[in-house]
Scaffold this motif. Structure first.
Motif, short mmCIF file in Angstrom:
data_model
loop_
_atom_site.label_atom_id
_atom_site.label_comp_id
_atom_site.label_asym_id
_atom_site.label_seq_id
_atom_site.Cartn_x
_atom_site.Cartn_y
_atom_site.Cartn_z
N THR A 1 66.38 11.30 26.46
CA THR A 1 64.99 11.37 26.92
C THR A 1 64.66 12.75 27.44
O THR A 1 65.52 13.46 27.96
CB THR A 1 64.74 10.32 28.01
OG1 THR A 1 65.63 10.58 29.11
CG2 THR A 1 64.99 8.92 27.48
N ALA A 2 63.40 13.13 27.32
CA ALA A 2 62.91 14.41 27.81
C ALA A 2 62.28 14.22 29.18
O ALA A 2 61.31 13.47 29.32
CB ALA A 2 61.91 15.01 26.84
N GLN A 3 62.84 14.88 30.19
CA GLN A 3 62.31 14.81 31.54
C GLN A 3 61.16 15.82 31.66
O GLN A 3 61.32 16.99 31.34
CB GLN A 3 63.40 15.16 32.56
CG GLN A 3 63.02 14.91 34.00
CD GLN A 3 63.26 13.47 34.41
OE1 GLN A 3 64.04 12.77 33.81
NE2 GLN A 3 62.58 13.04 35.44
N VAL A 4 60.01 15.36 32.11
CA VAL A 4 58.85 16.22 32.27
C VAL A 4 58.74 16.64 33.72
O VAL A 4 58.62 15.78 34.61
CB VAL A 4 57.56 15.51 31.82
CG1 VAL A 4 56.35 16.43 32.00
CG2 VAL A 4 57.68 15.07 30.36
N VAL B 1 46.25 11.77 40.16
CA VAL B 1 45.30 12.85 40.42
C VAL B 1 45.23 13.12 41.92
O VAL B 1 45.19 12.19 42.74
CB VAL B 1 43.91 12.48 39.88
CG1 VAL B 1 42.87 13.53 40.28
CG2 VAL B 1 43.95 12.34 38.36
N GLY B 2 45.25 14.39 42.28
CA GLY B 2 45.20 14.78 43.69
C GLY B 2 46.56 14.94 44.33
O GLY B 2 46.66 15.47 45.44
N GLN B 3 47.59 14.50 43.64
CA GLN B 3 48.95 14.61 44.20
C GLN B 3 49.39 16.07 44.20
O GLN B 3 49.10 16.83 43.27
CB GLN B 3 49.90 13.77 43.35
CG GLN B 3 51.34 13.78 43.83
CD GLN B 3 52.21 12.88 42.95
OE1 GLN B 3 51.72 12.09 42.16
NE2 GLN B 3 53.52 13.02 43.09
N ARG B 4 50.08 16.48 45.25
CA ARG B 4 50.62 17.83 45.35
C ARG B 4 52.02 17.84 44.76
O ARG B 4 52.92 17.17 45.26
CB ARG B 4 50.66 18.28 46.82
CG ARG B 4 51.24 19.68 47.03
CD ARG B 4 50.28 20.76 46.59
NE ARG B 4 50.88 22.09 46.76
CZ ARG B 4 50.27 23.22 46.50
NH1 ARG B 4 49.02 23.19 46.03
NH2 ARG B 4 50.84 24.39 46.68
N LEU B 5 52.20 18.59 43.67
CA LEU B 5 53.48 18.61 42.98
C LEU B 5 54.31 19.81 43.41
O LEU B 5 53.78 20.92 43.57
CB LEU B 5 53.27 18.68 41.46
CG LEU B 5 52.57 17.48 40.80
CD1 LEU B 5 52.45 17.71 39.30
CD2 LEU B 5 53.32 16.19 41.09
N ALA B 6 55.59 19.57 43.59
CA ALA B 6 56.53 20.67 43.85
C ALA B 6 57.15 21.10 42.53
O ALA B 6 57.27 20.30 41.59
CB ALA B 6 57.61 20.22 44.83
N GLN B 7 57.52 22.35 42.46
CA GLN B 7 58.15 22.86 41.25
C GLN B 7 59.44 22.11 40.98
O GLN B 7 60.30 21.98 41.84
CB GLN B 7 58.42 24.36 41.41
CG GLN B 7 58.98 25.01 40.16
CD GLN B 7 59.16 26.50 40.35
OE1 GLN B 7 58.88 27.04 41.42
NE2 GLN B 7 59.64 27.18 39.33
N GLY B 8 59.58 21.58 39.76
CA GLY B 8 60.79 20.88 39.36
C GLY B 8 60.80 19.39 39.66
O GLY B 8 61.78 18.72 39.36
N ALA B 9 59.71 18.85 40.25
CA ALA B 9 59.67 17.42 40.55
C ALA B 9 59.49 16.61 39.26
O ALA B 9 58.68 16.97 38.41
CB ALA B 9 58.55 17.12 41.53
N ALA B 10 60.24 15.51 39.11
CA ALA B 10 60.13 14.67 37.92
C ALA B 10 58.86 13.83 38.00
O ALA B 10 58.65 13.11 38.98
CB ALA B 10 61.36 13.77 37.81
N ILE B 11 58.01 13.93 36.99
CA ILE B 11 56.75 13.19 37.02
C ILE B 11 56.67 12.13 35.92
O ILE B 11 55.88 11.19 36.03
CB ILE B 11 55.55 14.14 36.91
CG1 ILE B 11 55.61 14.97 35.62
CG2 ILE B 11 55.49 15.07 38.12
CD1 ILE B 11 54.40 15.86 35.40
N MET B 12 57.46 12.25 34.86
CA MET B 12 57.49 11.24 33.80
C MET B 12 58.60 11.59 32.81
O MET B 12 59.22 12.65 32.91
CB MET B 12 56.14 11.15 33.08
CG MET B 12 55.78 12.38 32.28
SD MET B 12 54.14 12.23 31.48
CE MET B 12 53.07 12.36 32.91
N LYS B 13 58.84 10.67 31.88
CA LYS B 13 59.78 10.91 30.80
C LYS B 13 59.09 10.65 29.47
O LYS B 13 58.16 9.85 29.39
CB LYS B 13 61.01 10.00 30.92
CG LYS B 13 61.90 10.27 32.12
CD LYS B 13 63.08 9.32 32.13
CE LYS B 13 63.97 9.57 33.35
NZ LYS B 13 65.12 8.63 33.39
#
Length: 377
Positions: free
Chosen positions: A63-66, A263-275
């Motif tokens: 699987t590809a981690q996004v 939407v509106g979530q603050r993402l950190a660099q490298g955080a897994a958000i989906m596959k």
């Protein structure tokens, strides 16, 4: 010899005739068992010995981690779980305001570096002209020194002549004093001219040093290859790359799963958000018993059926290779057979099987589904 008692009759044992139906039934059963044994032996010799199979097999995928490459607030989420996507499709957009400002700042720094290079090049021409002017100043100072030395020499001759005539009274004391003053003035002028020449030479050396320092900044470079310009260009490229990374795209063709971004979530660099699961690149890990693998080798053909579609759909795969160890060898708490009571347990070794993408297109599978694998050895 005693005579036989006539009251006692002697009877021969009677033999009961056998039951022909029961005998035929037993013979039939025996023949059937024998025929079944012969049939199984023939089947095993011709077919069964050329196959190994297991129902302990499951679908897997790389699987590809996004993950976001830049931090920021989510502006848009354009996909949902179980949605099919193509490589390059936009999945998430991050607010790019900060990235655009950073790019503009880097572009301004690049323009400034190019302007400074042009200014340095122009300064070189100006310093070359200044150096030529210093040569002219030195020539003028040398001329002035020559004139002052000539005047000094004349004043020295006049003073010497008057000093020789003074004892005879031919030269008055005032005239001698005037000659002495003239000599002193000429000597001062010569000293000043000599100092002016040294000053002009020093000024030329300084101008030559400034020109050399300026030339060191621009020699062998252009506005494209200048180090300061290259550094500024690298910052522009980085800022432009960061801006492009605010748009998160699908890395492969597949199906979205485990989406955990809003939407509106603050993402950190490298955080897994989906596959993204590449359903056209699925494989099967079949766990065979160790006693079944003596004649299994990479490249052998495999017939596979799934519990999802049943025996009516047969997938055709190829053995890719074997895992580096059994499942128990890589368990979180591996077995400690050297301690305590030990019971031998037949181990299973995962065998990787590649599937045909065309068959996956016709009958899609999902990760984790149960499969039955039959290897032709």
């Amino acid at each position: 010899m005693a005579e036989a008692d006539p009251m006692i009759e002697t009877h021969a044992p009677e033999t009961k005739p056998g039951n022909p139906k029961r005998r035929r039934a037993l013979l039939g059963i025996g023949g059937a068992v024998l025929l079944a044994g012969v049939g199984y032996g023939g089947w095993y010799a011709l077919v069964g010995s050329h196959h190994v199979s297991t129902d302990n097999a499951y679908v897997g995928a790389d699987t590809a981690q996004v993950t976001p490459m830049v931090a920021g607030q989510v502006a848009q989420v354009l996909v949902s779980d179980a949605q099919t996507v193509k490589r390059g499709d936009v999945l998430v957009r991050i607010d790019d305001s900060d990235a655009r400002i950073a790019l503009a700042d880097a572009e301004a720094a690049l323009a400034k570096a190019k302007r400074q290079f042009g200014q340095t090049s122009a300064t070189g021409s100006s310093l070359a002209s200044t150096l030529a002017a210093k040569d002219q100043a030195i020539a003028g100072a040398q001329a002035q020194l020559s004139s002052a030395q000539a005047a000094l020499q004349k004043a020295a001759i006049d003073l010497d002549r008057r000093r020789k005539l003074a004892p005879s009274g031919a030269v008055s004391a005032d005239e001698l004093t005037s000659a002495i003053n003239s000599y002193a003035a000429a000597k001062g002028s010569a000293d000043n001219a000599r100092a002016a020449l040294q000053q002009a030479i020093s000024a030329k050396d300084a101008a030559k040093g400034d020109l050399a320092a300026n030339q060191a900044l621009i020699d062998g470079t252009t506005v494209v290859t200048n180090p300061d310009v290259l550094a500024a260009q690298a910052k522009v490229d980085q800022a432009r790359l960061d801006l492009s990374r605010t748009v998160i795209r699908a890395p492969v063709d597949g199906v979205v799963t485990n989406r955990n971004v809003q939407v509106g979530q603050r993402l950190a660099q490298g955080a897994a958000i989906m596959k993204v699961v590449p359903i056209r690149q699925l494989y099967v890990d079949a766990n065979f018993k160790e006693g079944q693998l003596a004649h299994v080798a990479p490249g052998q053909k495999v017939e596979i059926t799934s519990d999802l579609y049943g025996a009516g759909v047969v997938y055709h795969g190829t053995v890719v290779g074997f895992s580096g160890g059994t499942g128990s060898a890589f368990a979180l708490i591996p077995a400690q057979n050297a301690t305590g009571n030990w019971i031998k347990i037949v181990q299973r070794l995962p065998v990787r099987i590649r599937l045909d993408p065309r068959e996956l297109d016709a009958h899609p599978l999902r990760v984790g589904l149960s499969m039955d694998a039959d290897i032709h050895i």
